[in-house]
Design an enzyme around this catalytic site. Structure first.
Site, PDB file in Angstrom:
ATOM      1  N   ARG A   1       0.829  -1.215   0.000  1.00 48.40           N
ATOM      2  CA  ARG A   1       0.000   0.000   0.000  1.00 48.40           C
ATOM      3  C   ARG A   1       0.862   1.263   0.000  1.00 48.40           C
ATOM      4  O   ARG A   1       0.328   2.361   0.091  1.00 48.40           O
ATOM      5  CB  ARG A   1      -0.947   0.002   1.206  1.00 48.40           C
ATOM      6  CG  ARG A   1      -1.794  -1.237   1.290  1.00 48.40           C
ATOM      7  CD  ARG A   1      -3.249  -0.978   0.920  1.00 48.40           C
ATOM      8  NE  ARG A   1      -3.866  -2.188   0.421  1.00 48.40           N
ATOM      9  CZ  ARG A   1      -4.192  -2.389  -0.865  1.00 48.40           C
ATOM     10  NH1 ARG A   1      -3.990  -1.473  -1.773  1.00 48.40           N
ATOM     11  NH2 ARG A   1      -4.735  -3.523  -1.243  1.00 48.40           N
TER      12      ARG A   1
ATOM     13  N   HIS B   1       8.284  -6.570  -6.772  1.00 47.97           N
ATOM     14  CA  HIS B   1       7.044  -5.892  -7.183  1.00 47.97           C
ATOM     15  C   HIS B   1       6.956  -4.521  -6.509  1.00 47.97           C
ATOM     16  O   HIS B   1       7.096  -4.411  -5.302  1.00 47.97           O
ATOM     17  CB  HIS B   1       5.835  -6.750  -6.799  1.00 47.97           C
ATOM     18  CG  HIS B   1       4.577  -6.433  -7.558  1.00 47.97           C
ATOM     19  ND1 HIS B   1       4.033  -5.176  -7.582  1.00 47.97           N
ATOM     20  CD2 HIS B   1       3.778  -7.208  -8.333  1.00 47.97           C
ATOM     21  CE1 HIS B   1       2.936  -5.198  -8.339  1.00 47.97           C
ATOM     22  NE2 HIS B   1       2.763  -6.421  -8.814  1.00 47.97           N
TER      23      HIS B   1
ATOM     24  N   TYR C   1       1.392  -1.144  -4.999  1.00 51.78           N
ATOM     25  CA  TYR C   1       0.214  -0.854  -5.843  1.00 51.78           C
ATOM     26  C   TYR C   1      -0.101   0.630  -5.892  1.00 51.78           C
ATOM     27  O   TYR C   1      -0.713   1.105  -6.840  1.00 51.78           O
ATOM     28  CB  TYR C   1      -1.029  -1.559  -5.276  1.00 51.78           C
ATOM     29  CG  TYR C   1      -0.977  -3.050  -5.280  1.00 51.78           C
ATOM     30  CD1 TYR C   1      -0.481  -3.743  -6.380  1.00 51.78           C
ATOM     31  CD2 TYR C   1      -1.444  -3.778  -4.191  1.00 51.78           C
ATOM     32  CE1 TYR C   1      -0.445  -5.124  -6.385  1.00 51.78           C
ATOM     33  CE2 TYR C   1      -1.417  -5.152  -4.192  1.00 51.78           C
ATOM     34  CZ  TYR C   1      -0.918  -5.823  -5.281  1.00 51.78           C
ATOM     35  OH  TYR C   1      -0.886  -7.181  -5.289  1.00 51.78           O
TER      36      TYR C   1
ATOM     37  N   HIS D   1       2.927  -1.859 -11.953  1.00 55.64           N
ATOM     38  CA  HIS D   1       1.690  -1.610 -12.679  1.00 55.64           C
ATOM     39  C   HIS D   1       1.854  -0.245 -13.339  1.00 55.64           C
ATOM     40  O   HIS D   1       2.121   0.743 -12.639  1.00 55.64           O
ATOM     41  CB  HIS D   1       0.500  -1.583 -11.720  1.00 55.64           C
ATOM     42  CG  HIS D   1       0.239  -2.903 -11.061  1.00 55.64           C
ATOM     43  ND1 HIS D   1      -0.780  -3.110 -10.184  1.00 55.64           N
ATOM     44  CD2 HIS D   1       0.880  -4.100 -11.169  1.00 55.64           C
ATOM     45  CE1 HIS D   1      -0.775  -4.368  -9.771  1.00 55.64           C
ATOM     46  NE2 HIS D   1       0.229  -4.991 -10.348  1.00 55.64           N
TER      47      HIS D   1
ATOM     48  N   GLU E   1       3.775  -4.496 -16.179  1.00 57.01           N
ATOM     49  CA  GLU E   1       2.859  -5.632 -16.055  1.00 57.01           C
ATOM     50  C   GLU E   1       1.644  -5.429 -16.955  1.00 57.01           C
ATOM     51  O   GLU E   1       1.103  -4.323 -17.048  1.00 57.01           O
ATOM     52  CB  GLU E   1       2.426  -5.798 -14.590  1.00 57.01           C
ATOM     53  CG  GLU E   1       1.500  -6.991 -14.380  1.00 57.01           C
ATOM     54  CD  GLU E   1       1.319  -7.386 -12.929  1.00 57.01           C
ATOM     55  OE1 GLU E   1       2.025  -6.840 -12.054  1.00 57.01           O
ATOM     56  OE2 GLU E   1       0.458  -8.251 -12.678  1.00 57.01           O
TER      57      GLU E   1
ATOM     58  N   ASP F   1       0.771 -11.249 -16.893  1.00 56.49           N
ATOM     59  CA  ASP F   1      -0.042 -11.812 -15.818  1.00 56.49           C
ATOM     60  C   ASP F   1      -1.212 -12.550 -16.477  1.00 56.49           C
ATOM     61  O   ASP F   1      -2.013 -11.940 -17.194  1.00 56.49           O
ATOM     62  CB  ASP F   1      -0.527 -10.674 -14.902  1.00 56.49           C
ATOM     63  CG  ASP F   1      -1.295 -11.182 -13.692  1.00 56.49           C
ATOM     64  OD1 ASP F   1      -2.245 -11.965 -13.873  1.00 56.49           O
ATOM     65  OD2 ASP F   1      -0.946 -10.782 -12.568  1.00 56.49           O
TER      66      ASP F   1
ATOM     67  N   HIS G   1      -4.649 -11.249 -15.615  1.00 57.75           N
ATOM     68  CA  HIS G   1      -4.890  -9.924 -16.184  1.00 57.75           C
ATOM     69  C   HIS G   1      -5.149  -9.972 -17.684  1.00 57.75           C
ATOM     70  O   HIS G   1      -6.073  -9.312 -18.170  1.00 57.75           O
ATOM     71  CB  HIS G   1      -3.707  -8.991 -15.896  1.00 57.75           C
ATOM     72  CG  HIS G   1      -3.491  -8.731 -14.438  1.00 57.75           C
ATOM     73  ND1 HIS G   1      -2.458  -7.950 -13.970  1.00 57.75           N
ATOM     74  CD2 HIS G   1      -4.180  -9.139 -13.345  1.00 57.75           C
ATOM     75  CE1 HIS G   1      -2.518  -7.890 -12.639  1.00 57.75           C
ATOM     76  NE2 HIS G   1      -3.546  -8.614 -12.237  1.00 57.75           N
TER      77      HIS G   1
ATOM     78  N   HIS H   1       3.264 -13.906 -14.396  1.00 53.59           N
ATOM     79  CA  HIS H   1       2.503 -14.092 -13.161  1.00 53.59           C
ATOM     80  C   HIS H   1       1.456 -15.154 -13.457  1.00 53.59           C
ATOM     81  O   HIS H   1       0.610 -14.956 -14.327  1.00 53.59           O
ATOM     82  CB  HIS H   1       1.813 -12.791 -12.734  1.00 53.59           C
ATOM     83  CG  HIS H   1       2.738 -11.782 -12.139  1.00 53.59           C
ATOM     84  ND1 HIS H   1       2.355 -10.486 -11.873  1.00 53.59           N
ATOM     85  CD2 HIS H   1       4.018 -11.896 -11.720  1.00 53.59           C
ATOM     86  CE1 HIS H   1       3.385  -9.836 -11.320  1.00 53.59           C
ATOM     87  NE2 HIS H   1       4.402 -10.665 -11.236  1.00 53.59           N
TER      88      HIS H   1
ATOM     89  N   ASP I   1      -9.964  -8.411 -12.494  1.00 47.90           N
ATOM     90  CA  ASP I   1      -8.722  -8.640 -11.747  1.00 47.90           C
ATOM     91  C   ASP I   1      -8.972  -9.271 -10.390  1.00 47.90           C
ATOM     92  O   ASP I   1      -8.615  -8.702  -9.357  1.00 47.90           O
ATOM     93  CB  ASP I   1      -7.920  -7.334 -11.613  1.00 47.90           C
ATOM     94  CG  ASP I   1      -6.529  -7.576 -11.040  1.00 47.90           C
ATOM     95  OD1 ASP I   1      -6.146  -8.755 -10.877  1.00 47.90           O
ATOM     96  OD2 ASP I   1      -5.837  -6.596 -10.747  1.00 47.90           O
TER      97      ASP I   1
ATOM     98  N   HIS J   1      -7.943 -12.756  -8.662  1.00 45.94           N
ATOM     99  CA  HIS J   1      -7.146 -13.971  -8.868  1.00 45.94           C
ATOM    100  C   HIS J   1      -7.814 -15.183  -8.216  1.00 45.94           C
ATOM    101  O   HIS J   1      -8.432 -15.058  -7.163  1.00 45.94           O
ATOM    102  CB  HIS J   1      -5.760 -13.820  -8.248  1.00 45.94           C
ATOM    103  CG  HIS J   1      -4.974 -12.669  -8.808  1.00 45.94           C
ATOM    104  ND1 HIS J   1      -3.670 -12.428  -8.472  1.00 45.94           N
ATOM    105  CD2 HIS J   1      -5.299 -11.695  -9.690  1.00 45.94           C
ATOM    106  CE1 HIS J   1      -3.227 -11.361  -9.112  1.00 45.94           C
ATOM    107  NE2 HIS J   1      -4.208 -10.885  -9.853  1.00 45.94           N
TER     108      HIS J   1
ATOM    109  N   GLU K   1       0.591 -15.622  -7.745  1.00 46.16           N
ATOM    110  CA  GLU K   1      -0.025 -14.565  -6.923  1.00 46.16           C
ATOM    111  C   GLU K   1      -1.442 -14.990  -6.596  1.00 46.16           C
ATOM    112  O   GLU K   1      -2.381 -14.198  -6.655  1.00 46.16           O
ATOM    113  CB  GLU K   1      -0.064 -13.242  -7.693  1.00 46.16           C
ATOM    114  CG  GLU K   1       1.284 -12.725  -8.124  1.00 46.16           C
ATOM    115  CD  GLU K   1       1.169 -11.463  -8.970  1.00 46.16           C
ATOM    116  OE1 GLU K   1       0.432 -11.469  -9.978  1.00 46.16           O
ATOM    117  OE2 GLU K   1       1.807 -10.472  -8.612  1.00 46.16           O
TER     118      GLU K   1
HETATM  119 ZN    ZN Z   1      -3.970  -8.833 -10.352  1.00 47.73          ZN
HETATM  120 FE    FE Z   2       0.329  -9.782 -11.345  1.00 44.86          FE
HETATM  121 FE    FE Z   3       1.003  -6.927 -10.086  1.00 50.30          FE
END
Ligand code: ZN
Ligand code: FE
Ligand code: FE
Length: 280
Positions: free
Chosen positions: A37, A68, A71, A108, A143, A177, A180, A212, A225, A227, A257
């Site tokens: 975050r 990574h 986000y 991202h 990504e 991904d 995604h 991913h 999105d 998963h 993920e």
């Molecule tokens: Zn995702």
């Molecule tokens: Fe991903």
């Molecule tokens: Fe990601």
């Protein structure tokens, strides 16, 4: 050997991540460079990094690792302060990653929040032009996104447009991904070959550096999105068998993920290793 692993908590440092990856039967892993975050990163402990590097060969955790970005990092936010924040975060993360050279840093691309994809693409490329250096030893990966909200990077064309705007494009790659792209409308279940041919035409398969591996809770083109565990979603086991063995993907690091605990990831890693035709 198959390069496979899951996301691992970075809270206890590098050596702990390496041992945890080994415990899960992984040969690589992903981790957040700081709290997903956002917020500030913990000071880097050089002794911890040295211990990790010393154990990695022995543990079979040979990477490449796929770090990574948080986000919250939005390179194309409308607020210039948020863009500056994103830029500083990426610069700082890349400096830290120089302690573990030769790995990947995935992010991202961002959400254009109503400014339009074209404006978003220009902001993202501008950030990369400010941050990338000729002597860095980390490859930065864009990504592929599901297209939730105003996410940039749902189409291969958008990713290509970002890459075209980056001066040090040699420092850049793409992370595909599976959840995604499926949610973004690319049918990797019925036409994996066609999707990868499309990727090659638009971006170039040489740019594809990591995958991913996530199943999706939603149907093709849903832009959600969410998963799912491998085999428990709309992509399904047969598709994952084809994905991990596809000649364009086989050698890449595969990162899970999926919504799981440690036992679940160990199981998925074993499952995917079992599907991976070592002789092919
Ligand atoms: Zn995702
Ligand atoms: Fe991903
Ligand atoms: Fe990601």
């Amino acid at each position: 050997m198959m390069k496979i692993g899951s996301h691992i908590s970075a809270a206890k440092g590098y050596a702990a991540m390496g041992r945890q990856a080994h415990k899960l039967g992984a040969s690589t892993f992903a981790f957040f460079t700081r709290n997903p975050r956002g917020g500030s990163a913990k000071a880097l402990d050089e002794a911890d990094v040295a211990a990790f590097l010393a154990e990695a060969q022995q543990n079979g955790v040979t990477g490449p690792l796929v770090a990574h970005a948080p986000y919250t990092m939005n390179a194309c936010a409308a607020d210039p302060h948020l863009r500056e924040f994103a830029r500083d975060m990426m610069r700082e993360d890349l400096a830290r990653l120089e302690h573990t050279p030769g790995n990947f840093y995935n992010f991202h691309p961002g959400s254009h929040v109503g400014q339009g994809a074209e404006a978003g693409i220009a902001f993202i490329a501008a950030q990369l032009n400010d941050v990338l250096t000729e002597d860095q030893h980390t490859t930065v990966l864009l990504e592929t996104m599901a297209g939730k909200g105003s996410e940039v990077g749902r189409t291969f064309e958008e990713l290509r447009a970002i890459l075209d705007g980056v001066e040090r494009a040699g420092k850049m790659g793409v992370c595909l991904d599976t959840c995604h792209v499926w949610d973004g409308g690319y049918d990797i279940v019925n036409d994996l070959d066609g999707v990868l041919t499309q990727f090659d035409k638009v971006i170039g398969l040489t740019r594809l550096k990591a995958v991913h591996l996530n199943d999706s809770m939603n149907p093709l083109g849903a832009h959600k999105d969410r998963h799912a565990q491998i085999g428990a979603g709309h992509i399904g086991l047969d598709a994952f068998r084809r994905i991990v063995n596809h000649p364009a993907l086989r050698g890449l690091p595969f990162i899970l993920e999926t919504p799981n605990d440690d036992a679940g990831w160990a199981k998925e890693i074993a499952l995917l290793r079992g599907m991976y035709g070592e002789e092919a």
